[in-house]
Design an enzyme around this catalytic site. Structure first.
Site, short mmCIF file in Angstrom:
data_model
loop_
_atom_site.label_atom_id
_atom_site.label_comp_id
_atom_site.label_asym_id
_atom_site.label_seq_id
_atom_site.Cartn_x
_atom_site.Cartn_y
_atom_site.Cartn_z
N ASP A 1 49.56 41.38 62.61
CA ASP A 1 48.15 41.85 61.92
C ASP A 1 47.24 42.42 62.74
OD1 ASP A 1 45.52 41.13 60.34
OD2 ASP A 1 46.81 40.04 59.37
N LEU B 1 53.57 31.73 45.38
CA LEU B 1 53.05 30.67 46.11
C LEU B 1 51.68 30.53 45.46
CD1 LEU B 1 53.43 32.09 49.74
CD2 LEU B 1 55.19 30.63 48.10
N ARG B 2 51.22 29.08 45.40
CA ARG B 2 49.98 28.43 44.91
C ARG B 2 49.19 28.16 46.24
NH1 ARG B 2 51.96 23.88 41.60
NH2 ARG B 2 53.54 23.53 43.26
N LYS C 1 56.79 39.50 38.65
CA LYS C 1 55.57 38.76 39.29
C LYS C 1 54.38 38.97 38.27
CE LYS C 1 52.59 37.48 42.27
NZ LYS C 1 52.42 36.04 42.81
N LEU D 1 48.21 23.31 30.88
CA LEU D 1 47.51 23.27 29.67
C LEU D 1 46.30 22.17 30.10
CD1 LEU D 1 50.46 22.39 26.87
CD2 LEU D 1 49.01 24.26 27.39
N ALA E 1 42.60 21.84 30.23
CA ALA E 1 41.30 22.62 29.82
C ALA E 1 40.29 22.38 30.98
CB ALA E 1 40.77 21.93 28.52
N GLY E 2 39.45 23.38 30.94
CA GLY E 2 38.48 23.35 32.23
C GLY E 2 37.58 24.54 32.01
N GLY F 1 40.82 31.06 38.77
CA GLY F 1 40.14 31.98 39.63
C GLY F 1 41.23 32.22 40.64
N CYS G 1 45.12 35.77 42.58
CA CYS G 1 46.08 36.15 41.85
C CYS G 1 45.82 36.34 40.40
CB CYS G 1 47.57 35.33 41.97
SG CYS G 1 48.23 35.25 43.65
#
Length: 439
Positions: free
Chosen positions: A30, A153-154, A204, A250, A252-253, A257, A260
């Site tokens: 990096d 990835l999450r 993707k 599924l 709700a909210g 954000g 991704c």
């Protein structure tokens, strides 16, 4: 295998650490010296459960190293994984400038034949463009093979998603390169899908756009449930029993954000417009999400009439639980709308306050607990579904508020528990409100 990873964000760092964990010799490169110094100290610059422990373990055992030097990092490696950011440009398309710089750095420092794996999320055709860029600037006479290997990835579960992935996509026109990448991932015992490069790139975007659309769909249903007196959680449960639909995404909210979904949906929409292929479904997905992020403020305005002089406690700042990532977090828009309306905002998040301060600024107050934020508040917003908020001592919170009013943007609280809390006004998403008067 000797592997180099360019970029130490969520994807690069998680990938590098996990490849070291399954036995490869990995060096992460990096250009950010501060970040590399932190990593060399055995600390993670990002909050990700389980990441720092594996980082320390594999660094100590000699399989994982960090450097700012391309010359040092690329020496003798067989596989180079590019995992730099592709942020959204002003017109919605992906900004490839970091990727282009990575290609230039590789072209200057590669001294042996190698496979270049693009893990960054990129528009269809980017791998071909990148290969031409590399070949045109190579300083040494080496052979480059390209592979598209998108990540899934999450944030908050990146380590688990890497070590126990649903599938690994390998897109290339070179059988030898495909075999080598399969060999690299073989210890994970995960199904492979072998495709051409362009299909891998599209997979993707198509995956993220579908999931975002599913979220916007259930949020649209939630708004309709409120209008007709139905309960969106029961509706979602009933839908989810159908194996063709499933229960995932599924919930709700107040919208999606993160790094991704917002940019990938817009990038895919940009591609569709560029190619002259109408895709109004994506436009609606974006529009519903934008509206949903304003939902709680609209509910509060309807309840109070105006927000000037009101104190609002905001629980949650990160875009989702188990991460400190603030990219496209609904809290940003909510905070700005509240302060623009004259409200005083007191916010608490278990890990994201520092990052939130750099994004939202000091127009809101950052506190160290839910109780501190809720003290003397006229209303309380639940914005992120941290487990801490699901287990909230509701009575203790209500007792220190000026007005016992909760707007739950993630349906975290249990209606049965609320019924025993005395006077309360509770406004969830897609469900009937609970109004219990005192006296």
């Amino acid at each position: 295998m000797k592997v180099a990873v360019l970029g130490t964000g969520y994807v690069g760092l998680s990938t590098g650490v996990c490849l070291a964990e399954i036995g490869h010799e990995v060096v992460c490169i990096d250009v950010d010296e501060r970040k590399i110094d932190i990593l060399k100290e055995g600390k993670s610059p990002i909050y990700e459960p389980g990441l720092e422990e594996l980082l320390i373990k594999n660094s100590t055992e000699g399989r994982l190293a960090f450097t700012t030097s391309h010359q040092q990092g690329l020496s003798e490696v067989e596989i180079i994984i590019i995992a730099v950011g592709t942020p959204q440009s002003a017109d919605g398309q992906a900004d490839l400038s970091f990727l282009e710089q990575a290609a230039k750095d590789l072209a200057e420092h590669i001294v042996q034949d190698c496979i270049v794996v693009v893990k960054s999320t990129v528009p269809v055709g980017t791998n071909e463009y990148l290969k031409q860029l590399l070949l045109g600037q190579l300083k040494n006479n080496v052979e480059i093979k390209m592979v598209s290997n998108p990540e899934f990835l999450r944030q908050g579960s990146a380590i688990l998603d890497t070590l126990k992935a649903d599938r690994i996509i390998i897109g290339t026109d070179d059988a030898g390169a495909s075999k080598k990448i399969q060999e690299m991932y073989r210890p994970l015992n995960v199904p492979f899908l072998l495709t051409d490069v362009r299909s891998a790139e599209m997979i993707k975007y198509a995956s993220n756009a579908f999931l975002a659309t599913k979220i916007s769909f259930i949020n649209g249903i939630a708004n309709l449930c409120e209008a007709v007196g139905a309960d969106v959680e029961d509706v979602a449960k009933g839908m989810g029993y159908d194996k063709r639909i499933g229960t995932a995404f599924l919930k709700a909210g107040i919208g999606y954000g993160g790094s991704c979904f917002p940019k990938d949906v817009k990038a895919l929409l940009h591609t569709s417009r560029e190619k002259g292929v109408p895709f109004s479904l994506l436009e609606d997905t974006i529009a519903i999400n934008d509206h949903q992020q304003e939902l709680l403020v609209g509910k509060a305005l309807k309840r109070f009439g105006e927000l000037k002089g009101k104190k609002i406690a905001m629980l949650g700042l990160s875009f989702k639980p188990e991460t400190d990532d603030m990219r496209e977090a609904p809290s940003i828009k909510i905070a700005r709308l509240l302060t623009a309306a004259g409200a005083e905002v007191a916010a608490y998040d278990p890990v994201a306050a520092s990052n939130a301060r750099t994004v939202i600024g000091d127009v809101i107050t950052y506190l160290d607990s839910a109780l501190e934020a809720a003290k003397d508040a006229d209303g309380l917003f639940i914005v992120t579904e941290w487990e801490e908020f699901r287990q909230l001592d509701v009575e203790a919170v209500l007792d220190i508020m000026k007005q016992r009013i909760i707007f739950d943007g993630r349906n975290c609280l249990d209606a049965a528990v609320l019924q025993d809390c005395g006077p309360i006004e509770y406004y969830p998403v897609g469900k009937p409100a609970i109004i219990l008067r005192g006296g």
